[in-house]
Design an enzyme around this catalytic site. Structure first.
Site, PDB file in Angstrom:
ATOM      1  N   ALA A  67      34.553 -19.485   1.526  1.00 34.80           N
ATOM      2  CA  ALA A  67      35.834 -19.249   0.991  1.00 34.80           C
ATOM      3  C   ALA A  67      36.860 -19.145   2.463  1.00 34.80           C
ATOM      4  O   ALA A  67      36.206 -19.156   3.364  1.00 34.80           O
ATOM      5  CB  ALA A  67      35.895 -17.639   0.415  1.00 34.80           C
ATOM      6  N   GLY A 110      30.684 -19.049   0.214  1.00 33.69           N
ATOM      7  CA  GLY A 110      30.825 -19.614  -0.976  1.00 33.69           C
ATOM      8  C   GLY A 110      30.407 -20.882  -1.123  1.00 33.69           C
ATOM      9  O   GLY A 110      30.332 -21.460  -2.384  1.00 33.69           O
ATOM     10  N   GLU A 113      26.859 -20.654  -2.341  1.00 34.49           N
ATOM     11  CA  GLU A 113      27.106 -19.958  -3.679  1.00 34.49           C
ATOM     12  C   GLU A 113      27.479 -21.078  -4.592  1.00 34.49           C
ATOM     13  O   GLU A 113      26.941 -21.229  -5.754  1.00 34.49           O
ATOM     14  CB  GLU A 113      28.128 -18.848  -3.725  1.00 34.49           C
ATOM     15  N   GLU A 133      28.886 -14.104   5.585  1.00 35.34           N
ATOM     16  CA  GLU A 133      29.916 -12.983   5.329  1.00 35.34           C
ATOM     17  C   GLU A 133      29.747 -11.531   6.187  1.00 35.34           C
ATOM     18  O   GLU A 133      30.639 -11.069   6.452  1.00 35.34           O
ATOM     19  CB  GLU A 133      29.827 -12.544   3.833  1.00 35.34           C
TER      20      GLU A 133
HETATM   21  N1  CAA Z   1      37.674 -20.621   6.321  1.00 38.56           N
HETATM   22  C1  CAA Z   1      38.842 -21.190   6.858  1.00 38.56           C
HETATM   23  N2  CAA Z   1      38.780 -22.139   7.771  1.00 38.56           N
HETATM   24  C2  CAA Z   1      37.470 -22.412   8.195  1.00 38.56           C
HETATM   25  C3  CAA Z   1      36.221 -21.683   7.534  1.00 38.56           C
HETATM   26  C4  CAA Z   1      36.591 -20.862   6.375  1.00 38.56           C
HETATM   27  N3  CAA Z   1      35.524 -20.363   5.960  1.00 38.56           N
HETATM   28  N4  CAA Z   1      35.392 -22.329   8.327  1.00 38.56           N
HETATM   29  C5  CAA Z   1      35.733 -23.167   9.241  1.00 38.56           C
HETATM   30  N5  CAA Z   1      37.063 -23.218   9.194  1.00 38.56           N
HETATM   31  C6  CAA Z   1      37.963 -23.974   9.850  1.00 38.56           C
HETATM   32  C7  CAA Z   1      37.990 -23.350  11.429  1.00 38.56           C
HETATM   33  O1  CAA Z   1      38.716 -22.476  11.516  1.00 38.56           O
HETATM   34  C8  CAA Z   1      38.407 -24.582  12.159  1.00 38.56           C
HETATM   35  O2  CAA Z   1      39.764 -24.708  12.206  1.00 38.56           O
HETATM   36  P1  CAA Z   1      40.615 -24.997  13.286  1.00 38.56           P
HETATM   37  O3  CAA Z   1      40.285 -26.442  13.654  1.00 38.56           O
HETATM   38  O4  CAA Z   1      42.111 -25.025  12.709  1.00 38.56           O
HETATM   39  O5  CAA Z   1      40.215 -23.800  14.232  1.00 38.56           O
HETATM   40  C9  CAA Z   1      37.609 -25.719  11.474  1.00 38.56           C
HETATM   41  O6  CAA Z   1      37.447 -25.406  10.376  1.00 38.56           O
HETATM   42  C10 CAA Z   1      36.434 -26.289  12.224  1.00 38.56           C
HETATM   43  O7  CAA Z   1      35.516 -25.080  12.232  1.00 38.56           O
HETATM   44  P2  CAA Z   1      34.831 -24.624  13.519  1.00 38.56           P
HETATM   45  O8  CAA Z   1      35.760 -25.175  14.858  1.00 38.56           O
HETATM   46  O9  CAA Z   1      34.590 -23.153  13.740  1.00 38.56           O
HETATM   47  O10 CAA Z   1      33.623 -25.544  13.764  1.00 38.56           O
HETATM   48  P3  CAA Z   1      32.255 -25.298  14.399  1.00 38.56           P
HETATM   49  O11 CAA Z   1      31.438 -26.416  14.239  1.00 38.56           O
HETATM   50  O12 CAA Z   1      32.389 -24.652  15.837  1.00 38.56           O
HETATM   51  O13 CAA Z   1      31.558 -24.152  13.467  1.00 38.56           O
HETATM   52  C11 CAA Z   1      30.871 -23.034  11.471  1.00 38.56           C
HETATM   53  C12 CAA Z   1      31.423 -24.394  12.090  1.00 38.56           C
HETATM   54  C13 CAA Z   1      29.642 -22.489  11.922  1.00 38.56           C
HETATM   55  C14 CAA Z   1      30.746 -23.261   9.792  1.00 38.56           C
HETATM   56  C15 CAA Z   1      32.289 -22.036  11.462  1.00 38.56           C
HETATM   57  O14 CAA Z   1      33.450 -22.873  11.382  1.00 38.56           O
HETATM   58  C16 CAA Z   1      32.218 -20.804  10.693  1.00 38.56           C
HETATM   59  O15 CAA Z   1      31.222 -19.851  11.030  1.00 38.56           O
HETATM   60  N6  CAA Z   1      32.963 -20.772   9.564  1.00 38.56           N
HETATM   61  C17 CAA Z   1      33.128 -19.507   8.679  1.00 38.56           C
HETATM   62  C18 CAA Z   1      31.689 -19.665   7.811  1.00 38.56           C
HETATM   63  C19 CAA Z   1      31.994 -18.354   6.938  1.00 38.56           C
HETATM   64  O16 CAA Z   1      32.058 -17.049   7.607  1.00 38.56           O
HETATM   65  N7  CAA Z   1      31.869 -18.619   5.817  1.00 38.56           N
HETATM   66  C20 CAA Z   1      31.875 -17.491   4.775  1.00 38.56           C
HETATM   67  C21 CAA Z   1      33.142 -17.233   4.432  1.00 38.56           C
HETATM   68  S1  CAA Z   1      33.655 -15.676   3.317  1.00 38.56           S
HETATM   69  C22 CAA Z   1      33.055 -16.351   1.802  1.00 38.56           C
HETATM   70  O17 CAA Z   1      32.602 -17.488   1.490  1.00 38.56           O
HETATM   71  C23 CAA Z   1      32.971 -15.104   0.727  1.00 38.56           C
HETATM   72  C24 CAA Z   1      32.345 -15.288  -0.615  1.00 38.56           C
HETATM   73  O18 CAA Z   1      31.226 -14.973  -1.034  1.00 38.56           O
HETATM   74  C25 CAA Z   1      32.801 -16.618  -1.354  1.00 38.56           C
END
Ligand code: CAA
Length: 259
Positions: A67, A110, A113, A133
């Site tokens: 998400a 998500g 999911e 999460e």
């Molecule tokens: N939401 C919004 N933006 C996101 C994102 C997310 N879930 N995941 C990645 N991005 C964005 C980053 O903010 C970044 O944007 P900027 O370049 O503007 O800074 C861009 O995508 C690239 O990401 P990274 O620079 O972080 O890339 P990386 O290769 O260093 O890391 C990653 C990749 C490990 C996937 C890391 O981005 C990460 O941990 N993302 C979040 C994953 C996460 O926590 N997902 C769960 C979300 S909550 C949810 O999903 C609830 C549910 O049950 C539905």
């Protein structure tokens, strides 16, 4: 319908539709708009007699990283209840045509999911699956606590959800999250091959087989999902969710206080 965050191909091959999640800069993070487009597209394809199988994919780097954290980070519990962002998933859950996920790179939160809403899953060797999460101070909200537990069993689900660590494509294969792992150049073609195979079967039999398998899988699921959704929204009343999401945006480790 002309979606902004999806690329939908329905006419390149008979009976098969391909949906590409298309927010590559954000690793295909599932914002509200993308999810609404996905819901509407799937609903439309489900009603199209020409379509017999639907492949959902992202790009090589990410299927979907979850998400959209930026979109959620400032919200309160009441906002979350009113927006009810996971209600779009109720439609996806009811799609009758077979859904095949073609996964490369990150399938997180998500994203994972969404993979679990699909009926068959092809992963590239570079795919990584996770429910991170917990690192944001929240829990899965689109069915993860219930579906992952049913799919991989309690201790593996606990490991993924309590540590937030990712698992590799090969581990996902061993754990029963995916059907096949193939080299990255082949994951989409392999998923399309599966779609072709399904498209050759009786659409009605495919529909009823899917319905029956889901029946076995879903018994008592509704209550669990309701429970999960309320808990997800409730976490937005606390400080740890704000801290977890803000820390992600500021690219620093979070400091959780348990309040
Ligand atoms: N939401 C919004 N933006 C996101 C994102 C997310 N879930 N995941 C990645 N991005 C964005 C980053 O903010 C970044 O944007 P900027 O370049 O503007 O800074 C861009 O995508 C690239 O990401 P990274 O620079 O972080 O890339 P990386 O290769 O260093 O890391 C990653 C990749 C490990 C996937 C890391 O981005 C990460 O941990 N993302 C979040 C994953 C996460 O926590 N997902 C769960 C979300 S909550 C949810 O999903 C609830 C549910 O049950 C539905």
């Amino acid at each position: 319908m002309n979606p902004t965050y999806l690329i939908v191909e329905t006419r390149s091959e008979p009976n098969i539709a391909l949906i590409r999640l298309n927010r590559p800069k954000e690793l295909n993070a599932l914002n509200l708009e993308l999810m609404a487009e996905l819901r509407d597209t799937l609903k439309q394809l489900d009603q199209d007699d020409e379509v017999r199988a639907i492949v959902i994919t992202g790009d090589d780097r990410a299927f979907a990283a979850g998400a959209d954290i930026r979109q959620m980070s400032g919200k309160g519990a009441v906002d979350m209840l009113l927006i009810d962002q996971f209600s779009t998933w109720d439609t996806i859950k009811k799609i009758k045509k077979p859904l095949i996920a073609a996964v490369s790179g990150f399938a997180l939160g998500g994203g994972n999911e969404l993979v679990m809403h699909c009926d068959l899953v092809v992963a590239s060797e570079t795919a990584q699956f996770g429910q991170p999460e917990i690192k944001l101070g929240v829990i899965p909200g689109a069915g993860g606590t219930q579906r992952l537990t049913r799919q991989v069993g309690k201790v593996r689900a606990m490991e993924m959800m309590l540590t937030g660590e990712f698992i590799s494509a090969h581990q996902a294969l061993t754990w029963g999250l995916v059907n096949k792992v193939v080299p990255v150049e082949l994951y989409l073609e392999e998923a399309l091959n599966m779609a072709r195979q399904l498209a050759r079967q009786s659409p009605l039999a495919i529909r009823l087989a899917k319905e029956a398998v889901l029946k076995a899988h879903d018994t008592h699921l509704a209550e669990g999902l309701e429970f999960e959704r309320k808990n997800f929204y409730l976490l937005f009343a606390g400080q740890d969710q704000k801290e977890g999401m803000q820390a992600f945006i500021e690219k620093r480790p979070p400091n959780f206080i348990g309040r």
